[in-house]
Design a protein around this motif. Structure first.
Motif, PDB file in Angstrom:
ATOM      1  N   SER A 349      39.914  43.767  45.623  1.00 17.20           N
ATOM      2  CA  SER A 349      38.683  44.349  46.155  1.00 17.20           C
ATOM      3  C   SER A 349      38.827  45.852  46.286  1.00 17.20           C
ATOM      4  O   SER A 349      39.911  46.365  46.591  1.00 17.20           O
ATOM      5  N   SER A 384      32.057  39.394  42.607  1.00 17.90           N
ATOM      6  CA  SER A 384      31.063  39.756  43.612  1.00 17.90           C
ATOM      7  C   SER A 384      30.850  41.266  43.536  1.00 17.90           C
ATOM      8  O   SER A 384      31.749  42.051  43.858  1.00 17.90           O
ATOM      9  N   ASN A 385      29.667  41.657  43.105  1.00 21.93           N
ATOM     10  CA  ASN A 385      29.359  43.083  42.920  1.00 21.93           C
ATOM     11  C   ASN A 385      28.266  43.484  43.901  1.00 21.93           C
ATOM     12  O   ASN A 385      27.080  43.305  43.653  1.00 21.93           O
ATOM     13  N   ARG A 386      28.676  43.999  45.039  1.00 24.86           N
ATOM     14  CA  ARG A 386      27.730  44.453  46.059  1.00 24.86           C
ATOM     15  C   ARG A 386      27.610  45.980  46.004  1.00 24.86           C
ATOM     16  O   ARG A 386      28.351  46.663  45.292  1.00 24.86           O
ATOM     17  N   LYS A 387      26.671  46.496  46.753  1.00 24.61           N
ATOM     18  CA  LYS A 387      26.509  47.948  46.792  1.00 24.61           C
ATOM     19  C   LYS A 387      27.702  48.644  47.438  1.00 24.61           C
ATOM     20  O   LYS A 387      28.058  49.763  47.069  1.00 24.61           O
ATOM     21  N   SER A 388      28.313  47.974  48.388  1.00 23.83           N
ATOM     22  CA  SER A 388      29.386  48.623  49.142  1.00 23.83           C
ATOM     23  C   SER A 388      30.776  48.341  48.586  1.00 23.83           C
ATOM     24  O   SER A 388      31.700  49.136  48.776  1.00 23.83           O
ATOM     25  N   TYR A 389      30.950  47.218  47.904  1.00 24.63           N
ATOM     26  CA  TYR A 389      32.278  46.909  47.386  1.00 24.63           C
ATOM     27  C   TYR A 389      32.154  46.042  46.135  1.00 24.63           C
ATOM     28  O   TYR A 389      31.133  45.422  45.859  1.00 24.63           O
TER      29      TYR A 389
END
Length: 403
Positions: A349, A384-389
């Protein structure tokens, strides 16, 4: 088209065999009856005294027997054709039902099977209800409307039961026979589907196996690229210029460990997590020298997972992906976390710090990793591709799988 033709051919063959099997008792009864009638004819011809005493019966019986024999033959052929038609239509319903089920319920096999069973039962019921109409139409076409009723009346007359009605068209053995055909057709098409799926999986496996060397080569070339050589040599040159001999020797040792591990990657498929992390520590040391005070790593793995397995060079493309696509500076340092969880996954991560002039990548690194993971373990990686990580989870294997 080839699979469809093969399925149709198998449906025809199985329908013929089913018709012969189901009507075997009718075959036997017709043969025994004809043989018995022939024996009676021969016996009557060799006994003139009995023929004289029973002159009236001898003259009348042969005509009835001939008619009865002819009727039995017609009914036998009709039953053979009807069971064949019944089974073949059900086969077509099953095959088409599976094709529709694949489109409606993708990757949900049991729903497709339930759909096929439902369609087969409805189709069998409709055919069963249509049998009397087709039966009457058949006898009208051959000009013998009262075949079955005539046979039934002669049968009851022979038994002395003239008042008994003819048997109904839906008597118990008739229903049982159709239920048996329905069950055999459903099981046969399911078996055909399983065999086709097994053959398709085998072909796909052979295709993946033939492409394995090329995939490994592409993965290896993706890791050892000119930028990696250039950056490594630049880092080594900077250490030499600074005159830090101890750090330079450490850098050379870690660099040789990285190259040795990468060059051995085409000889191994699965390695323990301990081996992979030993390589990762050597590689992250090189990156730490290059991005001094800007790039940090945290490795927290449970000891129980150190002897678990994963494909070789699985963590490297994830680290390179994080370094390539994120800003790394004094103002925006990058932290990459590597840890295992209770679900037996190794997680890599990092926070998302996109570059200003970032071009959309091809994603070939993650595609290669996914392909190798699927081929070597049969499992998928989770992204998992989120805005924060950005987080990638790699499933670990308790025991190595030998393909």
């Amino acid at each position: 088209m080839r699979h469809w033709k093969n399925d149709i051919l198998l449906a025809v063959v199985i329908s013929i065999l089913l018709s012969l099997f189901v009507n075997f008792s009718l075959f036997t009864a017709t043969y025994e009856k004809n043989r018995h009638e022939k024996e009676l004819t021969v016996h009557s011809s060799t006994s003139p005294q009995e023929n004289t005493n029973r002159k009236t019966s001898v003259q009348s019986v042969p005509q009835d027997k001939i008619l009865l024999r002819e009727m039995n033959q017609v009914i036998l052929y009709k039953q053979l054709f009807w069971i064949f038609l019944f089974a073949f239509i059900l086969f077509l319903i099953n095959l088409e039902g599976y094709r529709i089920g694949e489109r409606l319920f993708y990757h949900t096999e049991y729903k497709a099977i339930l759909l096929v069973i439902g369609c087969s039962m409805i189709g069998a019921y409709l055919l069963f209800q249509a049998y009397p109409i087709l039966n009457d139409l058949f006898y009208q076409l051959i000009g013998k409307e009262n075949y079955e009723s005539s046979i039934a009346s002669m049968f009851f007359e022979e038994k002395g039961d003239k008042n008994l009605p003819p048997p109904p068209p839906f008597h118990h053995p008739f229903i049982t026979m159709h239920l048996f055909v329905l069950l055999v057709v459903i099981l046969s098409t399911l078996l055909m589907r399983l065999l086709n799926s097994k053959q398709q999986m085998r072909l796909e496996y052979e295709k993946l196996k033939s492409e394995k060397l090329q995939t490994s080569y592409n993965a290896l070339m993706g890791q050892i690229n000119p930028h990696f050589f250039f950056n490594s040599l630049n880092g080594l040159s900077s250490l030499i210029q600074n005159g830090n001999q101890e750090q330079t020797l450490t850098y050379l040792n870690e660099l040789s460990a990285v190259f040795r591990y990468i060059l051995q990657s085409n000889k191994k498929e699965l390695v323990t997590l301990a081996e992979e992390l030993q390589f990762v520590k050597a590689y992250t040391y090189l990156l730490s020298v290059r991005y001094e005070g800007k790039l940090f790593f945290s490795i927290q793995v449970e000891k129980a997972h150190l002897l678990w397995y994963l494909p070789i060079l699985s963590i490297l493309p994830l680290i390179e992906n994080a370094v390539k696509h994120n800003v790394i500076s004094k103002q925006y340092p990058l932290q990459i976390d590597i840890y295992s969880n209770r679900d037996n996954y190794l997680v890599v991560s990092n926070p998302v710090q996109p570059k200003i002039e970032e071009s959309t990548g091809s994603g070939i690194g993650l595609k290669n990793l996914w392909g190798r993971y699927r081929m070597l373990t049969g499992k998928d990686i989770h992204i998992s591709n989120r805005k924060s990580y950005f987080k990638v989870s790699l499933p670990l294997l308790n025991t190595p799988i030998r393909l």
